[in-house]
Write an enzyme that holds these catalytic residues in place. Sequence first.
Site, PDB file in Angstrom:
ATOM      1  N   ASP A 112       0.821  -1.208   0.000  1.00 56.06           N
ATOM      2  CA  ASP A 112       0.000   0.000   0.000  1.00 56.06           C
ATOM      3  C   ASP A 112       0.859   1.265   0.000  1.00 56.06           C
ATOM      4  O   ASP A 112       0.505   2.257  -0.637  1.00 56.06           O
ATOM      5  CB  ASP A 112      -0.934   0.005   1.207  1.00 56.06           C
ATOM      6  CG  ASP A 112      -2.035  -1.041   1.093  1.00 56.06           C
ATOM      7  OD1 ASP A 112      -2.211  -1.617   0.001  1.00 56.06           O
ATOM      8  OD2 ASP A 112      -2.718  -1.275   2.107  1.00 56.06           O
ATOM      9  N   GLY A 113       2.001   1.251   0.678  1.00 58.58           N
ATOM     10  CA  GLY A 113       2.881   2.414   0.700  1.00 58.58           C
ATOM     11  C   GLY A 113       3.423   2.745  -0.679  1.00 58.58           C
ATOM     12  O   GLY A 113       3.481   3.909  -1.079  1.00 58.58           O
TER      13      GLY A 113
END
Length: 181
Positions: A112-113
């Site tokens: 997700d980062g």
Amino acid sequence: YRLAAAVAPCRPSISGSEFRVEFNRVLVQGKRRGDGLFRPAMCFRHAALVGKYQARGIRPVLEEIAHFLVRQGLEVSLEKQTAQNTGIADYGAFTADELGRHCDLAIVVGGDGTMLGIARELARHGTPLVGINQGRLGFITDVSVGQFAEALAPMIAGDYEEERRTMLTGGVWRDGERIFE
């Protein structure tokens, strides 16, 4: 499965500080609408490939996805830092801004980062994103590495449904000068 894309920002001003809100569209593969599958008009031709280049074993994964995309008839370019740090030199390498101008789809491999980082860069271009999770648990990157072909093939063929997502960014401006973002 989701394919996200950013849309142009709006800029409301609050108490002398400026905040920017960006709305992302998300395309979902395989959802039914009414009595048939929704088929948008968008056909993809040039895919950007972005990877969490620090992750162990990322190079063969990126190469496999790139080869798959080429077999699907797409031109492939890598994000410049991804190309430099993995040593993949078989495809063009561009900055995020250049990818946004030239590519009509971005495949993001990581977590997700990684997805949020490149989404911020591509938001101004409205480039659709699909997240392939190489990490443990992905909320935004919900396609697993082992299922990327099954998820991407229908999306590339136009079988997806669009959803909207919100990305909030902010900056602090004082006397017409940005002091923090």
